[in-house]
Design an enzyme around this catalytic site. Structure first.
Site, mmCIF file in Angstrom:
data_model
loop_
_atom_site.group_PDB
_atom_site.id
_atom_site.type_symbol
_atom_site.label_atom_id
_atom_site.label_comp_id
_atom_site.label_asym_id
_atom_site.label_seq_id
_atom_site.Cartn_x
_atom_site.Cartn_y
_atom_site.Cartn_z
ATOM 1 C CG ASP A 166 -4.154 8.844 -12.694
ATOM 2 O OD1 ASP A 166 -4.558 8.299 -11.652
ATOM 3 O OD2 ASP A 166 -4.921 9.336 -13.549
ATOM 4 C CG ASP A 198 -1.943 1.045 1.240
ATOM 5 O OD1 ASP A 198 -3.017 0.798 0.666
ATOM 6 O OD2 ASP A 198 -1.694 2.136 1.794
ATOM 7 C CB ILE A 199 1.199 4.170 -2.236
ATOM 8 C CG1 ILE A 199 1.730 3.303 -3.381
ATOM 9 C CG2 ILE A 199 1.919 5.521 -2.188
ATOM 10 C CD1 ILE A 199 1.500 3.889 -4.779
ATOM 11 C CG ASN A 230 -4.726 11.410 -5.946
ATOM 12 O OD1 ASN A 230 -3.973 11.425 -6.909
ATOM 13 N ND2 ASN A 230 -5.406 10.338 -5.590
ATOM 14 C CD GLU A 235 -4.313 3.859 -1.607
ATOM 15 O OE1 GLU A 235 -4.531 3.909 -0.393
ATOM 16 O OE2 GLU A 235 -5.198 4.068 -2.453
#
Length: 167
Positions: free
Chosen positions: A86, A69-70, A77, A112
């Site tokens: 993106d 997971d980021i 964003n 993500e």
């Protein structure tokens, strides 16, 4: 005259069959691939999971599952815009692919969140690989129109026992 018509019809059928083959191939790719990253998608990953489990079991290998997971992705964003988000997902996906072998499976399973399947001789090899991926990602510069930034990831690992039923 009938022979000429038969040849033309056969040629037309061959041409249409090839067109259908190309379209079916494209549809299969779209059904199995995450559009943004080009990685396998969640349904394909689940299918790969069963297959990789069977291969590991036959080869007396260890199958490890990693969920990635980021960290704080929403802030990318929010601060730099969805285009930067993106681009980050694409660059992250490319980095993952570059760190893995062709036999490893990597997929975007949502937002993500990513998943890996790694077959090795031992679970400790996967732990080392996961640490290397974390370090590589943390050292990488990601970019937006407004400047560069860095990200970190969280990884959860587990070993899939050969006797586990994964179907």
């Amino acid at each position: 005259e009938q022979e000429r018509l038969a040849v033309n019809l056969e040629s037309l059928v061959t041409e249409r069959t090839e067109e259908l083959r190309v379209v079916n191939s494209l549809l299969t790719e779209l059904a199995e691939t995450d559009e943004l990253t080009g990685l396998s998608n969640r349904p394909m990953f689940l299918s790969d999971f069963s297959r990789q489990h069977a291969i590991a079991k036959r080869g007396d290998e260890t199958l490890s599952l990693a969920r990635l997971d980021i960290d704080f992705f929403k802030s990318i964003n929010d601060r730099w815009g969805h285009d930067a988000g993106d681009k980050t997902l694409k660059a992250f996906s490319n980095l993952l692919k570059s760190e893995l072998r062709d036999t490893d499976v990597v997929a975007r399973i949502g937002g993500e969140e990513f998943a890996l399947l790694i077959r090795t001789d031992s679970y400790s090899v996967t732990v080392i690989k996961a640490k290397m991926i974390c370090e590589k990602i943390a050292a990488e510069n990601f970019s937006s129109v407004e400047g560069d930034f860095q990200i970190t990831i969280s990884i959860g690992l587990c070993e899939v026992a050969s006797e586990d039923d994964v179907h």
